[in-house]
Structures are given as C-alpha cells and as structure tokens.
Design a protein around this motif. Structure first.
Motif, mmCIF file in Angstrom:
data_model
loop_
_atom_site.group_PDB
_atom_site.id
_atom_site.type_symbol
_atom_site.label_atom_id
_atom_site.label_comp_id
_atom_site.label_asym_id
_atom_site.label_seq_id
_atom_site.Cartn_x
_atom_site.Cartn_y
_atom_site.Cartn_z
ATOM 1 N N UNK A 128 11.655 36.259 -11.211
ATOM 2 C CA UNK A 128 12.075 34.924 -10.809
ATOM 3 C C UNK A 128 11.573 34.554 -9.419
ATOM 4 N N UNK A 129 11.441 35.535 -8.518
ATOM 5 C CA UNK A 129 10.929 35.236 -7.181
ATOM 6 C C UNK A 129 9.490 34.735 -7.260
ATOM 7 N N UNK A 130 8.669 35.400 -8.051
ATOM 8 C CA UNK A 130 7.266 35.009 -8.219
ATOM 9 C C UNK A 130 7.169 33.634 -8.869
ATOM 10 N N UNK A 131 7.928 33.433 -9.940
ATOM 11 C CA UNK A 131 7.866 32.173 -10.675
ATOM 12 C C UNK A 131 8.393 31.005 -9.860
ATOM 13 N N UNK A 132 9.544 31.197 -9.214
ATOM 14 C CA UNK A 132 10.149 30.100 -8.452
ATOM 15 C C UNK A 132 9.262 29.700 -7.282
ATOM 16 N N UNK A 133 8.668 30.683 -6.601
ATOM 17 C CA UNK A 133 7.782 30.366 -5.475
ATOM 18 C C UNK A 133 6.550 29.605 -5.944
ATOM 19 N N UNK A 177 4.515 22.356 -15.053
ATOM 20 C CA UNK A 177 5.646 22.697 -14.200
ATOM 21 C C UNK A 177 6.892 22.994 -15.031
ATOM 22 N N UNK A 178 7.078 22.239 -16.098
ATOM 23 C CA UNK A 178 8.231 22.456 -16.976
ATOM 24 C C UNK A 178 8.172 23.841 -17.619
ATOM 25 N N UNK A 179 6.985 24.269 -18.017
ATOM 26 C CA UNK A 179 6.861 25.612 -18.607
ATOM 27 C C UNK A 179 7.219 26.689 -17.596
ATOM 28 N N UNK A 180 6.763 26.507 -16.356
ATOM 29 C CA UNK A 180 7.067 27.496 -15.312
ATOM 30 C C UNK A 180 8.569 27.574 -15.072
ATOM 31 N N UNK A 181 9.224 26.400 -14.966
ATOM 32 C CA UNK A 181 10.668 26.410 -14.743
ATOM 33 C C UNK A 181 11.410 26.920 -15.971
ATOM 34 N N UNK A 182 10.884 26.668 -17.158
ATOM 35 C CA UNK A 182 11.495 27.236 -18.348
ATOM 36 C C UNK A 182 11.487 28.753 -18.297
ATOM 37 N N UNK A 183 10.379 29.324 -17.821
ATOM 38 C CA UNK A 183 10.268 30.779 -17.733
ATOM 39 C C UNK A 183 11.208 31.352 -16.687
ATOM 40 N N UNK A 184 11.226 30.750 -15.502
ATOM 41 C CA UNK A 184 12.046 31.330 -14.437
ATOM 42 C C UNK A 184 13.539 31.192 -14.722
ATOM 43 N N UNK A 185 13.941 30.044 -15.275
ATOM 44 C CA UNK A 185 15.353 29.873 -15.623
ATOM 45 C C UNK A 185 15.710 30.748 -16.822
#
Length: 495
Positions: A58-63, A404-412
């Motif tokens: 999540x740190x990598x994805x959120x950043x 961006x939505x895919x990235x946030x889907x992954x991190x969440x």
C-alpha cells in the motif's frame, strides 16, 4: 491530469529512447510486487508484524497514486528530461534505502520513495515512447505499454522469490540499480530537454482535496487495526481528513468551471460504469497476489522461489490473454468479452475457496492461470467499451482517471483484505480454541511445548480459513459489478 505531453520528434536514437522508456516501465511495475514472495524473510529480518507487511504494497501504491496525476504537469513546467532523471534518481534512492533498512518504518519509507518516483516514471515513460514513434504507429502502442506493465507485475514475485531464496532478500533491490543507471545515461545522451511554451495550468485545489480524502482513507484502513480503530485519536483525525477532503472535492467539482476532473466525463454512461468495473478489477488484481504469496510461504511452507514460480501461470494467462485481445478489431462489440472476463475471474476465485492446507501447488497454479486469463480478457475489453462512446476531446483526461482508479482499487483492495484477514484470523482462532474446552481438565498433564504446539496449530488453521475468506471477498467484488455489464451501451465502431 489535463497537461499535454511534451513532444519528442522521432529521429536518430529514437529506438534507444523507446527501449529505455519501456525498460523503465517494466522496472517500476516489477518492483511493486517484487518483495511479495519474500515476506517471511523481510518480516523476520525487520521484526515486522503481519499488519505492517501489508504496508509494503500500500505504501508503494498510494505514493504512486499521489504523483501520477501531476507527472505531466511537472514535465511541462520544469522540463521532461529534468523531471524524468530526478524521478530515476529518487527511485534508486528508494532501492538503496530498502536494502539498508533495519526497522519496518525505514523499509516502508523506502517503499514510499520508490512508489512516488514510480508514479512519475510510468506516464512519462509512455509519453517518451509514444513520441518517438511515427504518428501512424501510435494508435496501438497503448496495448504494448500495458502488456509490459502487466508483465512486470506478473514476473516481479518470481524474480524476488528466486533471489531471496539463494542470496537473501536485500539483493533483489540491487538488480534495478544498474538498469536505472543505464536508463539515466540513455536519457542524458539522447533525450532533448523540452518544456511547455507557457506554464501549464493545474487544479491544485482539486488535486489536493482529492488526495487528502483518499490518502486519509488509506491511512485509516492501514492503521485502524493496529490502533483499535476509533479508540485512537489518530484514526479520528484520519477519518475527518477523509470526509473533509472528499466533501471539498465534490463541492469543487460541482461548482468550479475548471477543475481536476472534467464533469463531462461523468455524463458518459459507458465511461462511468466501466470505471467502476475497472476499480473492481484493480481491487482483485494485486490483492490476490498479496494473499497468495503469504499463504504459500508462511502457511503451506513453500520456499520463496517455489512461491514465486507458482505465480507465473497467472502472469502468463494475464499477459497472453491481454495480447490476444489487443489483436481484435475495435469495430466489434466488446461487451460480451467484458462479461466473459468477469465470469472467468469469479469462477477462478470460487476455485480458490477450495484451497486446502494439504494441497500442493497445482490448485494454486490452475486457479491463478484462470484468473489471469479472465483479467487479461476483461482489462482491454472494458477499456475499449469505456472510451468507445467518450468524446475524443475528453480521452486524455479520461485515460488519466481510468488508470488512477485502477491504482486506487489495488491499494484499497490490499488494505481491506488485510483488515478482514486479521479480524477473521482472531475470530476463527477463538472459535477453534473454544472446541478444546472439553479437554481443559487434562491441560495440566500437557507440557508447555505441547500447549505451544497446539496453539500454533490452531493459529495456523485459523489463518488459513481467514485467507480463504478473503478470496471470497475478492469474488464478491466482481459479483457486485457484474450486473453493470447489462447497462453498458453498444460501443460506437471506430472510424
């Protein structure tokens, strides 16, 4: 998100620039899941708890989600070459800090630096590669670029697992250092500095409130279990930050003429519904990987290299299906492929519910391959449906939001499955331990070692049951969005 890419005219050295840009794309995507197969080694070395292990992802994805929307603006404002090389330097810094980390906080900090640099490298690498191509070849390049991203995500765990098994976990980060140096030198020698003619505009208020809301939500999910949720002042502050940020963002979108996201995007039914489905795809894409590797490594006792190799069938299915789908004509109706992809993912996750502590690696390889095929079919199909009815003028902004939505889907998604995993493990441990109560009278006859072994067995079984429960959550995420396919309009054929 609405800044234009900096143009790079094709010429001598264009092939080398394109190769370096694609290598950077692969490198930054492979480093996301690289530690996945070596979590046991990393946790033991850094005294990292199970909930902290989830922060590695999540740190990598959120950043990266924070820096991704402003990458093009930075390039236009300060120069593409300068920003790209700075991002490479920060990426290497994050790699080196990860190898020197001695505490969980230091390691997570290094992953944040890597992720922030990755969020800049990814879109600018694509911009560089696209602009070195002749205009006639640019239309299909998005498929190639996405395939490389997926290949990086798919191959990262196997590379990290093999290196960790034979050389230790720290050296796996060193392999990207010479690659970064090579890319840096190619860009230094061949890439001409370009900036926008005038300083590009950017909606910093919209971006700031959007980021505040989602990062506060991410922190709440990541830290809530450890801090006993709303018994902690920090969690209350993060909840208020999430509510305030998202409220201000929604008001800003509804009232401002120019803002971070164009309101016209939300008037296109196909784009809105496809974006929701793409969020669910991101929810499943990396969360499955974040669950499978610890299950194989810690619960089933497979060595890291075997754990990494068992992720290869999923990657082959994902990349193979994606490439084959890219060969289909844009003129056909892709909605049946969307439905097929979702159905395959749901069925694959249903197969994962049958995992057993006594199984070998074949069920994991089979279910993973099937899920990979489903995701590989779904990703290009839903992308084509999303943009088939969208005004061409809105496609650059739509592409940014879509990714961006895919990235946030992954991190969440990773954060949520971690939360339910720990809650379910505790609940199942209590339920299983309660069945030992009738034998409590003989407990004084058991040695301390026997009782410790019994508790370890109960904990192991509880954790495995909890993992299976998380696969059910991922399956339900796709079940929930499945009905949306019915409401998708027939795409307009490409001219």
């Amino acid at each position: 998100m609405n800044a234009n890419p900096v143009a790079i005219p094709p010429g001598e050295g264009a092939g080398s620039l394109r190769f370096a840009a694609l290598l950077a794309t692969y490198m930054q995507s492979a480093n996301l899941p690289l530690p996945n197969s070596a979590l046991r080694f990393i946790q033991g070395s850094l005294s990292m708890t199970d909930d902290q292990a989830g922060w590695i992802f999540t740190a990598y994805l959120a950043a990266s989600a924070i820096t991704l929307p402003i990458a093009q603006w930075l390039a236009g404002r300060y120069g593409l070459k300068r920003i790209y090389q700075a991002a490479l330097a920060f990426f290497v810094l994050g790699l080196l800090l990860a190898t020197q980390a001695t505490t969980p906080l230091e390691f997570v900090g290094a992953r944040i630096i890597q992720g922030a640099a990755s969020g800049v490298l990814a879109p600018l690498s694509m911009a560089i590669a696209v602009e070195t191509l002749a205009p006639a070849r640019r239309g299909k390049f998005g498929t190639v670029w996405t395939a490389i991203v997926l290949f990086g995500i798919a191959s990262g765990p196997s590379i990290g697992g093999w290196i960790s098994e034979h050389f230790g976990w720290r050296p796996m980060f060193y392999i990207s250092v010479p690659l970064s140096v090579f890319i840096f030198l190619v860009m230094a020698l061949l890439l001409e500095e370009k900036k926008a003619g005038k300083s590009p505009s950017f909606d910093f208020f919209g971006f700031g409130t959007f980021t505040l809301g989602l990062i506060s939500l991410q922190m709440l999910l990541d830290r809530g279990e450890r801090l006993e949720w709303f018994a902690s002042t920090e969690i209350w502050l993060e909840a208020m930050g999430c509510a305030l940020g998202l409220y201000l963002f929604v008001v800003h979108v509804l009232t401002a003429k120019v803002h971070f996201l164009n309101k016209s995007l939300f008037r296109d039914r196909n784009f809105v519904l496809s974006t929701i489905i793409f969020f669910a795809l991101g929810f499943v894409l990396l969360s499955t990987m974040a669950l499978t590797a610890p299950m194989l490594d810690e619960l089933l006792g497979f060595p890291p290299d075997t754990t990494g190799f068992l992720t290869i069938p999923r990657g082959v299915g994902l990349v193979g299906a994606f490439v084959l789908m890219g060969r289909l004509s844009d003129r056909i109706d892709h909605r049946p492929f969307v439905a097929t992809g979702i159905a395959l993912v749901i069925y694959a996750n249903w197969l994962m519910l049958g995992y057993s502590p006594l199984m070998d690696g074949w069920p994991v390889a089979g279910a993973g391959a099937l899920q990979g095929v489903g995701l590989g079919v779904l990703m290009p199909a839903i992308s084509k449906v999303a943009f088939s009815t969208l005004d061409p003028k809105l496609r650059p902004e739509g592409t940014g939001l879509f990714n961006l939505v895919r990235v946030y889907g992954s991190t969440i998604g990773v954060a949520i499955v971690q939360i339910f995993f720990f809650n379910n493990t505790q609940a199942m441990h209590m339920a299983l331990a309660s069945n030992l109560t009738p034998f409590h009278g003989a407990a004084h006859l058991a040695s301390v070692q026997t009782l410790e072994g019994l508790n370890e067995t109960v904990t192991h079984q509880a954790a495995f049951i909890a993992v299976i429960g998380q696969f059910k959550i991922l399956m339900l995420a796709m079940v929930v969005v499945c009905p949306l396919v019915v409401f998708l309009r027939k795409p307009v054929p490409a001219n």
